[in-house]
Write a protein that holds these residues in place. Structure first.
Motif, mmCIF file in Angstrom:
data_model
loop_
_atom_site.group_PDB
_atom_site.id
_atom_site.type_symbol
_atom_site.label_atom_id
_atom_site.label_comp_id
_atom_site.label_asym_id
_atom_site.label_seq_id
_atom_site.Cartn_x
_atom_site.Cartn_y
_atom_site.Cartn_z
ATOM 1 N N LYS A 1 -3.227 10.900 -9.753
ATOM 2 C CA LYS A 1 -4.499 10.864 -9.412
ATOM 3 C C LYS A 1 -5.304 11.895 -10.243
ATOM 4 O O LYS A 1 -6.538 11.638 -10.743
ATOM 5 C CB LYS A 1 -4.562 11.896 -7.996
ATOM 6 C CG LYS A 1 -4.168 10.772 -6.934
ATOM 7 C CD LYS A 1 -4.400 11.533 -5.539
ATOM 8 C CE LYS A 1 -4.022 10.598 -4.443
ATOM 9 N NZ LYS A 1 -3.922 11.163 -3.143
ATOM 10 N N PRO B 1 0.955 -1.153 -0.033
ATOM 11 C CA PRO B 1 0.158 -0.060 0.146
ATOM 12 C C PRO B 1 0.932 1.422 0.084
ATOM 13 O O PRO B 1 0.608 2.035 -0.615
ATOM 14 C CB PRO B 1 -0.870 -0.174 1.346
ATOM 15 C CG PRO B 1 -0.132 -1.020 1.940
ATOM 16 C CD PRO B 1 0.501 -2.029 1.295
ATOM 17 N N TYR B 2 1.896 1.323 0.570
ATOM 18 C CA TYR B 2 2.678 2.479 0.776
ATOM 19 C C TYR B 2 3.386 2.822 -0.695
ATOM 20 O O TYR B 2 3.565 3.993 -0.999
ATOM 21 C CB TYR B 2 3.841 2.325 2.166
ATOM 22 C CG TYR B 2 4.320 3.690 2.367
ATOM 23 C CD1 TYR B 2 4.032 4.593 3.210
ATOM 24 C CD2 TYR B 2 5.656 3.905 1.733
ATOM 25 C CE1 TYR B 2 4.701 5.890 3.299
ATOM 26 C CE2 TYR B 2 6.369 5.184 1.887
ATOM 27 C CZ TYR B 2 5.903 5.898 2.673
ATOM 28 O OH TYR B 2 6.509 7.373 2.880
ATOM 29 N N THR C 1 0.701 9.388 -6.990
ATOM 30 C CA THR C 1 1.057 10.780 -6.658
ATOM 31 C C THR C 1 0.097 11.780 -7.390
ATOM 32 O O THR C 1 -1.286 11.204 -7.657
ATOM 33 C CB THR C 1 2.211 11.003 -7.707
ATOM 34 O OG1 THR C 1 1.966 10.736 -9.028
ATOM 35 C CG2 THR C 1 3.557 10.012 -7.126
ATOM 36 N N THR D 1 1.495 0.252 -8.272
ATOM 37 C CA THR D 1 0.194 0.502 -8.276
ATOM 38 C C THR D 1 -0.667 -0.605 -8.544
ATOM 39 O O THR D 1 -0.263 -1.182 -9.618
ATOM 40 C CB THR D 1 -0.160 1.795 -8.895
ATOM 41 O OG1 THR D 1 0.493 2.765 -8.515
ATOM 42 C CG2 THR D 1 -1.707 2.024 -8.755
ATOM 43 N N ARG E 1 1.182 3.861 -3.469
ATOM 44 C CA ARG E 1 0.401 4.883 -3.332
ATOM 45 C C ARG E 1 0.505 5.840 -4.659
ATOM 46 O O ARG E 1 1.630 6.085 -5.159
ATOM 47 C CB ARG E 1 0.458 5.695 -1.895
ATOM 48 C CG ARG E 1 1.915 6.054 -1.889
ATOM 49 C CD ARG E 1 2.100 6.877 -0.454
ATOM 50 N NE ARG E 1 3.200 7.516 -0.375
ATOM 51 C CZ ARG E 1 3.700 8.070 0.566
ATOM 52 N NH1 ARG E 1 2.421 8.411 1.556
ATOM 53 N NH2 ARG E 1 4.628 8.683 0.884
ATOM 54 N N GLN F 1 -6.076 -0.035 -5.802
ATOM 55 C CA GLN F 1 -5.982 1.410 -5.881
ATOM 56 C C GLN F 1 -6.535 2.169 -6.659
ATOM 57 O O GLN F 1 -6.885 3.120 -6.388
ATOM 58 C CB GLN F 1 -4.320 1.788 -5.762
ATOM 59 C CG GLN F 1 -3.562 1.056 -4.357
ATOM 60 C CD GLN F 1 -2.045 1.065 -4.424
ATOM 61 O OE1 GLN F 1 -1.774 0.495 -5.424
ATOM 62 N NE2 GLN F 1 -1.646 1.392 -3.197
ATOM 63 N N ASN G 1 -9.985 2.493 -5.692
ATOM 64 C CA ASN G 1 -10.383 3.328 -4.741
ATOM 65 C C ASN G 1 -10.060 4.809 -4.992
ATOM 66 O O ASN G 1 -10.712 5.605 -4.608
ATOM 67 C CB ASN G 1 -9.208 2.973 -3.627
ATOM 68 C CG ASN G 1 -9.126 1.625 -2.990
ATOM 69 O OD1 ASN G 1 -10.402 1.079 -2.790
ATOM 70 N ND2 ASN G 1 -8.235 1.185 -2.295
ATOM 71 N N ALA G 2 -9.232 5.153 -5.964
ATOM 72 C CA ALA G 2 -9.108 6.475 -6.407
ATOM 73 C C ALA G 2 -10.280 7.074 -7.064
ATOM 74 O O ALA G 2 -10.722 8.069 -7.133
ATOM 75 C CB ALA G 2 -7.832 6.592 -7.397
#
Length: 205
Positions: free
Chosen positions: A108, A98-99, A104, A137, A102, A141, A144-145
């Motif tokens: 996004k 996850p870290y 940028t 990624t 993530r 994720q 989720n975004a």
């Protein structure tokens, strides 16, 4: 910190800032950064009444520590290894981490623009991988975004209130039926141009 994280990724763990301070001229204040493993310390639940026993945690009290201080009279930093041991196995790959995975701010923005264009999540992920071959990624994720983007557009409205408001805004012909005067049971909508075509070509039916 960028250097420390890049080396940590090569070794198979994630480096985080545990504690830091900045020299602002006051007594007892000095510039330093204490770097550790993300699995350091122990997990602390804020609400002990809702502690789940069927799930694990990444925290295992890893003792790895790295301290960095600025060199006096120079622009560089001096790094000192306090403890170079880990009490856990190092990861062979950081994919699905996850870290590391993530997003940028630029990524996004790309997801938002492609979501507006109705691009499928798997194609969005491929686009991000083309921009950054080292990206970790995952498709989760991306979902989720997208969900966060849709929530930001919807605001305080519920998932049903939002489309109803859009139908009113774009002047769609719509009709709905409620159950118990609260729950939407049936919903019908039609574009105004479609109604015009239907009236002009009604013999087709």
């Amino acid at each position: 910190m960028v250097w420390a994280r890049s080396v940590a990724h090569e070794k198979g763990f994630v480096a985080i800032i545990i504690r830091s301070d900045t020299d602002i001229g006051r007594r007892g204040r000095s510039s330093f950064v204490l770097i550790g493993c993300e699995r350091s310390s122990q997990y602390k639940c804020r609400n002990k009444e809702f502690v789940r026993r069927d799930i694990g945690t990444r925290k295992c009290g890893c003792p790895f520590r790295l301290c960095g201080k600025p060199v006096r009279g120079s622009e560089g930093w001096m790094v000192k290894l306090i403890c170079g041991m880990h009490n856990h196995e190092l990861a062979k790959t950081l994919v699905e981490h996850p870290y590391v995975g993530r997003l940028t701010n630029d990524e996004k923005n790309i997801i938002e623009e492609m979501t507006k264009s109705m691009v499928k999540p798997r194609n969005i992920l491929l686009t991000l991988k083309e921009h950054n071959a080292n990206s970790c990624t995952t498709i989760k994720q991306i979902y989720n975004a997208r969900s966060a983007y849709h929530s930001s557009i919807r605001g305080v409205d519920t998932e049903m209130q939002h489309p109803m408001k859009l139908l009113e805004r774009d002047q769609y012909i719509h009709w709905h039926r409620l159950k118990d005067e609260v729950v939407v049971q049936d919903l019908f909508w039609c574009h105004p141009d479609v109604v015009k075509l239907c009236n002009a070509c009604h013999l087709v039916f």
